[in-house]
Each structure stands twice: as structure tokens, then as C-alpha cells.
Design an enzyme around this catalytic site. Structure first.
Site, PDB file in Angstrom:
ATOM      1  N   MET A 112       8.693  -2.109  11.628  1.00 48.46           N
ATOM      2  CA  MET A 112       8.510  -1.068  10.608  1.00 48.46           C
ATOM      3  C   MET A 112       7.102  -1.155  10.045  1.00 48.46           C
ATOM      4  SD  MET A 112      11.999  -0.669   8.560  1.00 48.46           S
ATOM      5  CE  MET A 112      13.519  -0.346   9.444  1.00 48.46           C
ATOM      6  N   GLN A 163      -2.806 -12.185   7.950  1.00 51.61           N
ATOM      7  CA  GLN A 163      -3.034 -11.930   6.531  1.00 51.61           C
ATOM      8  C   GLN A 163      -2.383 -13.031   5.685  1.00 51.61           C
ATOM      9  OE1 GLN A 163      -2.883  -7.948   4.473  1.00 51.61           O
ATOM     10  NE2 GLN A 163      -0.809  -8.613   4.050  1.00 51.61           N
ATOM     11  N   MET A 180       0.850  -1.203   0.000  1.00 57.83           N
ATOM     12  CA  MET A 180       0.000   0.000   0.000  1.00 57.83           C
ATOM     13  C   MET A 180       0.885   1.251   0.000  1.00 57.83           C
ATOM     14  SD  MET A 180      -3.430  -0.949   2.028  1.00 57.83           S
ATOM     15  CE  MET A 180      -2.842  -0.760   3.696  1.00 57.83           C
ATOM     16  N   GLY A 181       2.162   1.063  -0.343  1.00 60.69           N
ATOM     17  CA  GLY A 181       3.057   2.212  -0.469  1.00 60.69           C
ATOM     18  C   GLY A 181       3.577   2.728   0.852  1.00 60.69           C
ATOM     19  N   SER A 188       4.167   1.430   7.585  1.00 65.32           N
ATOM     20  CA  SER A 188       3.881   2.716   6.925  1.00 65.32           C
ATOM     21  C   SER A 188       3.198   3.653   7.907  1.00 65.32           C
ATOM     22  CB  SER A 188       2.982   2.485   5.712  1.00 65.32           C
ATOM     23  OG  SER A 188       3.589   1.564   4.841  1.00 65.32           O
ATOM     24  N   ARG A 189       2.388   3.087   8.799  1.00 70.12           N
ATOM     25  CA  ARG A 189       1.653   3.927   9.756  1.00 70.12           C
ATOM     26  C   ARG A 189       2.583   4.598  10.774  1.00 70.12           C
ATOM     27  NH1 ARG A 189      -2.067  -0.293   8.801  1.00 70.12           N
ATOM     28  NH2 ARG A 189      -4.132   0.433   8.154  1.00 70.12           N
ATOM     29  N   GLN A 215     -10.428  -2.581   2.362  1.00 71.62           N
ATOM     30  CA  GLN A 215      -9.917  -3.289   3.540  1.00 71.62           C
ATOM     31  C   GLN A 215      -9.827  -2.401   4.778  1.00 71.62           C
ATOM     32  OE1 GLN A 215      -6.036  -4.188   1.558  1.00 71.62           O
ATOM     33  NE2 GLN A 215      -5.163  -3.839   3.586  1.00 71.62           N
ATOM     34  N   LEU A 270       6.729   3.178   1.365  1.00 73.87           N
ATOM     35  CA  LEU A 270       7.642   2.035   1.462  1.00 73.87           C
ATOM     36  C   LEU A 270       8.729   2.254   2.511  1.00 73.87           C
ATOM     37  CD1 LEU A 270       8.070   1.201  -2.341  1.00 73.87           C
ATOM     38  CD2 LEU A 270       6.400   0.287  -0.709  1.00 73.87           C
ATOM     39  N   HIS A 311       9.321  -3.507   3.237  1.00 78.64           N
ATOM     40  CA  HIS A 311       8.933  -3.734   1.841  1.00 78.64           C
ATOM     41  C   HIS A 311      10.161  -4.034   0.982  1.00 78.64           C
ATOM     42  CE1 HIS A 311       5.679  -0.758   3.161  1.00 78.64           C
ATOM     43  NE2 HIS A 311       4.973  -1.812   2.817  1.00 78.64           N
TER      44      HIS A 311
HETATM   45  P1  AMP Z   1       1.582  -2.957   3.418  1.00 73.74           P
HETATM   46  O1  AMP Z   1       2.128  -1.936   2.465  1.00 73.74           O
HETATM   47  O2  AMP Z   1       1.594  -2.524   4.838  1.00 73.74           O
HETATM   48  O3  AMP Z   1       0.272  -3.520   2.950  1.00 73.74           O
HETATM   49  O4  AMP Z   1       2.620  -4.171   3.355  1.00 73.74           O
HETATM   50  C1  AMP Z   1       2.969  -4.801   2.156  1.00 73.74           C
HETATM   51  C2  AMP Z   1       3.716  -6.067   2.489  1.00 73.74           C
HETATM   52  O5  AMP Z   1       4.887  -5.747   3.231  1.00 73.74           O
HETATM   53  C3  AMP Z   1       2.887  -7.018   3.349  1.00 73.74           C
HETATM   54  O6  AMP Z   1       3.118  -8.345   2.948  1.00 73.74           O
HETATM   55  C4  AMP Z   1       3.436  -6.765   4.734  1.00 73.74           C
HETATM   56  O7  AMP Z   1       3.301  -7.867   5.602  1.00 73.74           O
HETATM   57  C5  AMP Z   1       4.899  -6.493   4.422  1.00 73.74           C
HETATM   58  N1  AMP Z   1       5.501  -5.734   5.525  1.00 73.74           N
HETATM   59  C6  AMP Z   1       5.035  -4.588   6.077  1.00 73.74           C
HETATM   60  N2  AMP Z   1       5.826  -4.208   7.103  1.00 73.74           N
HETATM   61  C7  AMP Z   1       6.795  -5.145   7.205  1.00 73.74           C
HETATM   62  C8  AMP Z   1       7.912  -5.324   8.086  1.00 73.74           C
HETATM   63  N3  AMP Z   1       8.191  -4.467   9.072  1.00 73.74           N
HETATM   64  N4  AMP Z   1       8.689  -6.407   7.907  1.00 73.74           N
HETATM   65  C9  AMP Z   1       8.415  -7.298   6.920  1.00 73.74           C
HETATM   66  N5  AMP Z   1       7.393  -7.188   6.062  1.00 73.74           N
HETATM   67  C10 AMP Z   1       6.591  -6.128   6.201  1.00 73.74           C
END
Ligand code: AMP
Length: 283
Positions: free
Chosen positions: A184, A153, A30-31, A186-187, A61, A33, A37
Site C-alpha cells: 500500500m 528511512q 504525508m497524507g 499513497s502513490r 524531500q 491515508l 498508515h
Molecule cells: P508516508 O505518508 O508515505 O510518508 O508514510 C507515513 C508512514 O507510513 C511511514 O512511516 C511509512 O513507512 C508508513 N507506511 C506507508 N505505507 C505503508 C505500508 N504499506 N505499510 C506499513 N507502513 C506504511
């Protein structure tokens, strides 16, 4: 790196890759990054001929409209990061492109969605399953990369791949953390410096639970985690659960030495921002 916003154009491009016999790795995001990611993108680069990243803040979602509205959107910065890790193609559609009509599909994942994120975010996994199915159909990846950070998920998507016979391999990578231990996310971009420090206690409380796993019964561990987080200003715990790592169902009794894997999972609000984290532990 090529940037595509239209589904029809992406499908043509994917067709060309597939006709050339090229293996496609896919990282849906969802960016906003971050290194979590980028770890997935680097893995995809290593294991495939072509790496496709999608950036789409999926409205279906989000069960909380403010969370959707305030979700960080940093496309320019993201594009630069993707270039740097050598991503081949970015798919960045808008909502009308992904949902030309309202989707009426209803998924059911049984017990798997009756707990934790499924229980606390009604409709969330239906939105995830809908968008991930759409993206899998459009991108047709050989391998798709996900993070353990969103453990439930991953379990839902595993069921989706199995249930709908998607011809692809799911790959899951561990959670990438800040030096403080904060997972880590995005929020995290929405947190103040002070809130970031407070949020680091979430991981500390998971470590505390891990330490207690072999010594205390489940209800004591839950109380200890609650008490620990209660004394941290700014944190409001939504749930802490000790779950079977495979089924994600709550574990009532711990059997040290059983070799069973449990997942310590939590969601909490730090100020207005909802964060999740988990830790996998072998008993
Ligand atoms: P999101 O952009 O939050 O939807 O995440 C996209 C993908 O990156 C999803 O598969 C997340 O589980 C993965 N992801 C997000 N944060 C982390 C993190 N800190 N470590 C590993 N994978 C992550």
C-alpha cells in the site's frame, strides 16, 4: 479530533499533555491515508494516552518537482479516517508554517545514504531528516511510529534519534499489502487499474528472489529479478538490491544457514509513478 495548523498552538497543547503526565504517540505522514498508515495509528492508540498524526507533504524531500506537485492530497477524506480510528489530534501545517525560512541544514548519514533511495534520490534523506527533526521537536512524542515499507528511512531516522539524542522510542511496523501483494502506498492512487495489476508484479519478483536466495548466487538472483520484471509491460526497474538488513549495504555473498537477515529492496516506475518495496528474509 482536534485539527491544528499552527506550530505555536500545537506546542502549547503538547505542553498540556506532558504536564498531565500523558504519554504521546506520534505518526508522521504525508497524507492520502491508507491501511498502512491506519495500522500505525491503531498501534499508537493502543500504546499511548494521546495519538497525534501529522499530515505534511514535505517539499524538501522531493527531488522530482512533478512528484511533489502530483502527490495525492486528500485532507478531507484523511480527516474522516483519522476520526474513525480515534486519533486525538491532527497536525496539518502548510509549508510556510514548517519552513518560515529556507532550511540550510545539511545532514550526513555516511554509507547509509550512499545506497538505494539515498543514491537514486539526491537530497531526499536530508529533507526527511530535516522535517522529522522539526516534527519531533514540535510534537515531543514518547513513541514515534514508522513503516517497514520505507526501510532505509527507518534506518536513517534511527541514526537521527541516536545522533541528536531525541528522547523517544522508535516503533516499526511491517508493510501492509493489497490482496494482490502490492505494498500500500499513497502513490498507488495515481495508478490506473491496469497499472495496479502490473505493479503487483513488484512483490511477485521479490518473492521470486526470496525463493532463489538459498539456491543461487547474488548476481543470478539479480538477473532473474530483472528478467522477470522486464517481461511485465509498463514496469521500469530502477534498482533491485540485496542488502544487509541492519547496515543496508549490498551483500555480495549469501551464506544460507548463517541466520543473517537480508533485505530485498527495489524501486521501479510503473508508468510515471515511482514505487518502492522490500522484503526482509532470514537466511
Ligand atoms: P508516508 O505518508 O508515505 O510518508 O508514510 C507515513 C508512514 O507510513 C511511514 O512511516 C511509512 O513507512 C508508513 N507506511 C506507508 N505505507 C505503508 C505500508 N504499506 N505499510 C506499513 N507502513 C506504511
Amino acid at each position: 479530533m482536534e485539527v491544528i495548523t499552527q506550530t505555536s498552538i500545537l506546542k502549547e497543547q503538547v505542553q498540556t499533555f506532558r504536564c498531565n503526565g500523558q504519554q504521546i504517540g506520534f505518526v508522521p505522514t504525508m497524507g492520502a491515508l491508507h491501511e498502512g498508515h491506519l495500522q500505525l495509528l491503531r498501534a499508537s492508540k493502543k500504546e499511548n494516552d494521546i495519538t497525534i498524526c501529522s499530515i505534511f507533504v514535505n517539499p524538501t524531500q522531493f527531488n522530482n518537482p512533478d512528484d511533489y506537485k502530483l502527490y495525492p492530497r486528500t485532507l478531507e477524506q484523511d480527516t474522516a479516517l483519522l476520526e474513525r480510528v480515534g486519533c486525538d489530534l491532527l497536525f496539518a501545517p502548510n509549508a510556510e508554517e514548517v519552513y518560515p525560512q529556507q532550511s540550510l541544514l545539511q545532514f550526513s548519514f555516511g554509507k547509509l545514504e550512499a545506497v538505494m533511495e539515498g543514491e537514486h534520490r539526491p537530497g531526499h534523506f536530508n529533507g526527511v531528516a530535516t522535517v522529522v527533526s522539526k516534527l519531533f521537536h514540535i510534537v515531543q512524542p514518547h513513541k514515534a511510529y514508522f513503516g517497514q515499507k520505507d526501510l532505509q528511512q527507518v534506518a536513517i531516522i534511527r541514526q537521527l534519534v541516536y545522533g541528536l539524542s531525541f528522547d523517544l522510542q522508535l516503533v516499526c511496523y511491517p508493510t501492509v499489502r493489497e490482496e494482490s501483494g502490492l505494498a500500500m502506498s499513497s502513490r498507488n492512487k495515481r495508478l490506473t487499474a491496469q497499472q495496479r495489476e502490473q505493479a503487483a508484479h513488484l512483490y511477485k519478483s521479490l518473492q521470486l528472489a526470496q525463493e532463489l536466495l538459498r539456491k543461487q548466487p547474488v548476481f543470478v538472483i539479480k538477473d532473474e529479478v530483472k528478467a522477470y520484471l522486464h517481461q511485465v509491460e509498463g514496469i521500469n526497474l530502477e534498482y533491485f538490491e540485496i542488502a544487509d538488513a541492519l547496515t543496508l549495504q549490498p551483500v555480495e555473498h549469501l551464506e544460507p544457514g548463517s541466520g543473517k537477515e537480508v533485505a530485498l529492496c527495489m524501486a521501479a516506475h510503473v508508468g510515471e509513478v515511482r514505487l518502492i518495496d522490500n522484503l526482509l528474509v532470514n537466511l
